[in-house]
Scaffold this active site. Structure first.
Site, PDB file in Angstrom:
ATOM      1  CE  LYS A 207      -3.858   2.344   1.935  1.00 50.17           C
ATOM      2  NZ  LYS A 207      -4.024   3.157   3.105  1.00 50.17           N
TER       3      LYS A 207
ATOM      4  CG  ASP B  94      -3.792  -8.541  10.150  1.00 56.21           C
ATOM      5  OD1 ASP B  94      -4.848  -9.164   9.895  1.00 56.21           O
ATOM      6  OD2 ASP B  94      -3.335  -7.660   9.399  1.00 56.21           O
TER       7      ASP B  94
HETATM    8  P1  AMP Z   1       3.977  -5.554   1.279  1.00 56.77           P
HETATM    9  O1  AMP Z   1       4.145  -4.081   1.197  1.00 56.77           O
HETATM   10  O2  AMP Z   1       4.616  -6.152   2.511  1.00 56.77           O
HETATM   11  O3  AMP Z   1       2.567  -5.999   1.082  1.00 56.77           O
HETATM   12  O4  AMP Z   1       4.829  -6.145   0.077  1.00 56.77           O
HETATM   13  C1  AMP Z   1       4.369  -6.125  -1.233  1.00 56.77           C
HETATM   14  C2  AMP Z   1       4.807  -7.395  -1.920  1.00 56.77           C
HETATM   15  O5  AMP Z   1       6.230  -7.423  -2.021  1.00 56.77           O
HETATM   16  C3  AMP Z   1       4.447  -8.646  -1.178  1.00 56.77           C
HETATM   17  O6  AMP Z   1       3.160  -9.059  -1.494  1.00 56.77           O
HETATM   18  C4  AMP Z   1       5.508  -9.630  -1.618  1.00 56.77           C
HETATM   19  O7  AMP Z   1       5.152 -10.198  -2.863  1.00 56.77           O
HETATM   20  C5  AMP Z   1       6.706  -8.747  -1.847  1.00 56.77           C
HETATM   21  N1  AMP Z   1       7.581  -8.751  -0.673  1.00 56.77           N
HETATM   22  C6  AMP Z   1       7.452  -7.987   0.430  1.00 56.77           C
HETATM   23  N2  AMP Z   1       8.432  -8.238   1.306  1.00 56.77           N
HETATM   24  C7  AMP Z   1       9.203  -9.192   0.747  1.00 56.77           C
HETATM   25  C8  AMP Z   1      10.381  -9.897   1.168  1.00 56.77           C
HETATM   26  N3  AMP Z   1      10.949  -9.651   2.349  1.00 56.77           N
HETATM   27  N4  AMP Z   1      10.910 -10.807   0.341  1.00 56.77           N
HETATM   28  C9  AMP Z   1      10.323 -11.069  -0.848  1.00 56.77           C
HETATM   29  N5  AMP Z   1       9.223 -10.451  -1.308  1.00 56.77           N
HETATM   30  C10 AMP Z   1       8.662  -9.522  -0.516  1.00 56.77           C
END
Ligand code: AMP
Length: 412
Positions: A155, A269
């Site tokens: 987001k 969550d």
């Molecule tokens: P988030 O903002 O945490 O929802 O991250 C967005 C997307 O980035 C996630 O749905 C994952 O596909 C990818 N992502 C986030 N953190 C990681 C991580 N530490 N390693 C690999 N992919 C990640």
């Protein structure tokens, strides 16, 4: 696990080249994305797993002094009074991993989403792990990383695979959060708290936050790279998991939740969307609340996050860490059956009612042992829910546990 020596070498290497780089991050010309072979996967995991940025407890409490000490030791010539030891052969050069091609997303976003914040919000979001709490890290800047492929969008910003420019070239996931958007969503206090909590957590099934830094408009989180991405995507792809696979995930979840609860951290969550998979397929709790998921997320578009709420929260009563036990029961059901137990397509109210009544219907295809775990976790009375230690000892868990599951190296 890396030995103390190798961590020490890594800290020294980081300090030696710690001078900030003044150039903007450039798009690297990496080789074509190749499929990762097994040895590469192991190496990636090795370099992603240990935290080179935090002083170990055997050193002084300040990272600056401990790093400086290590540096002196490294650069000091051998003592003339001591007999010369046979010099060790030089360590082999680290293989260079393909981190993929950077698409310029941070700069693109900066134009459309950037914006300064002022006053208390600016102070609240001046987040820098090099000056924070019990685990200060080295000072980091965006220019310290080679940028790689995009990993996803959340987001508040994008996530990229990156590599530290300094040796030993750690692979990380770098997540960007836009301060202006955080302030607009009024979650600056929550984000600050969650970041500070996660930086102090160290568990094989909890995604590590190695450090964080900020500029005027953004906050950057240096996260452990979860090589196999989102668990939710796997669940969508396969519809549901085998009982063996589900049991192993639940074992890892129970292990991680036990650790969190011992530290008085309640997750609140838990759901497949907040779980990531490490390079060996091991589960990582990856979201501590700051990342509300992007549009397109199933539970945002369909019915929020109701499915995992326990009766006490649905009924607006006080809640404790036992909410996570309920969520673990919902997760077990969803892994095995393919949808959450109280989901009701007719709307929020129907789901609320089913949760409050614990209207649980388990298909006959579910094994008696799995059924037992689910019903013992999905108890209306929080005190009656199966304790995490009991979950880990349950026959359904023990039966499917592999020998190396505790080392976090289980392959699925
Ligand atoms: P988030 O903002 O945490 O929802 O991250 C967005 C997307 O980035 C996630 O749905 C994952 O596909 C990818 N992502 C986030 N953190 C990681 C991580 N530490 N390693 C690999 N992919 C990640």
């Amino acid at each position: 696990m890396a030995s103390i020596n190798s961590v020490t070498r890594q800290i020294a290497a980081l300090e030696i080249s710690s001078k900030p780089n003044t150039t903007r991050p450039t798009t690297t010309n990496h080789q074509k994305k190749s499929s990762q072979d097994a040895s590469k996967i192991k190496l990636l995991n090795k370099y992603a797993a240990p935290n080179p940025f935090v002083p170990t407890h055997t050193k002084s409490s300040s990272s600056v002094s401990s790093v400086a000490t290590v540096k002196q030791q490294v650069s000091r010539p051998p003592s003339p009074t001591k007999p010369q030891q046979k010099s060790k052969p030089a360590a082999p050069a680290q293989p260079s991993f393909d981190i993929g091609k950077y698409d310029g997303g941070f700069e693109l976003d900066q134009e459309s989403r950037g914006g300064k914040v002022y006053g208390d919000a600016a102070k609240e979001l001046a987040l820098d792990s090099s000056v924070s709490g019990p685990h200060p890290t080295r000072e980091w800047h965006l220019t310290d990383f080679d940028m790689g492929r995009p990993l996803g969008k959340g987001k508040f910003g994008r996530v990229y695979m990156v590599r530290t420019k300094v040796e030993p070239h750690f692979i990380l996931a770098l997540k960007c959060l836009y301060k202006k958007e955080i302030v607009e969503s009024r979650v600056e206090k929550q984000i600050r708290r969650e970041i500070e909590i996660q930086q102090n957590l160290r568990h094989p099934h909890v995604l590590r936050l190695y450090g964080y830094f900020h500029d005027e408009q953004r906050i950057f989180l240096m996260l452990e790279f979860a090589g196999k991405g989102e668990l939710y995507k796997q669940l969508t792809k396969y519809g549901r998991f085998s009982e063996k696979r589900s049991s192993r995930y639940i074992d890892q979840m129970a292990d991680a939740l036990g650790y969190l609860h011992a530290k008085h951290v309640i997750h609140r969550d838990i759901k497949p969307e907040n779980l990531l998979l490490g390079i060996n397929g091991e589960l990582k709790i990856g979201d501590f609340g700051w990342s509300v998921h992007a549009p397109g997320n199933r539970r945002t578009t369909l019915c929020g996050t109701l499915d995992y709420l326990p009766p006490e929260m649905v009924e607006g009563r006080d809640h404790s860490e036992k909410v996570d036990l309920w969520a673990l029961g919902v997760l077990t059901y969803e892994f095995i059956v393919g949808n959450p137990p109280f989901e009701d397509m007719s709307g929020y109210n129907a789901t609320y009612k089913r949760i409050a009544k614990v209207d649980l219907r388990i298909p006959n295809t579910v094994s008696p042992e799995a059924r037992d775990v689910i019903t013992r976790l999905l108890q209306y009375d929080p005190e009656k829910r199966l304790a995490l230690s009991e979950v880990r000892k349950h026959p359904w868990i023990v039966k499917h546990r592999s020998k190396d599951s505790l080392s976090g190296l289980t392959s699925y």
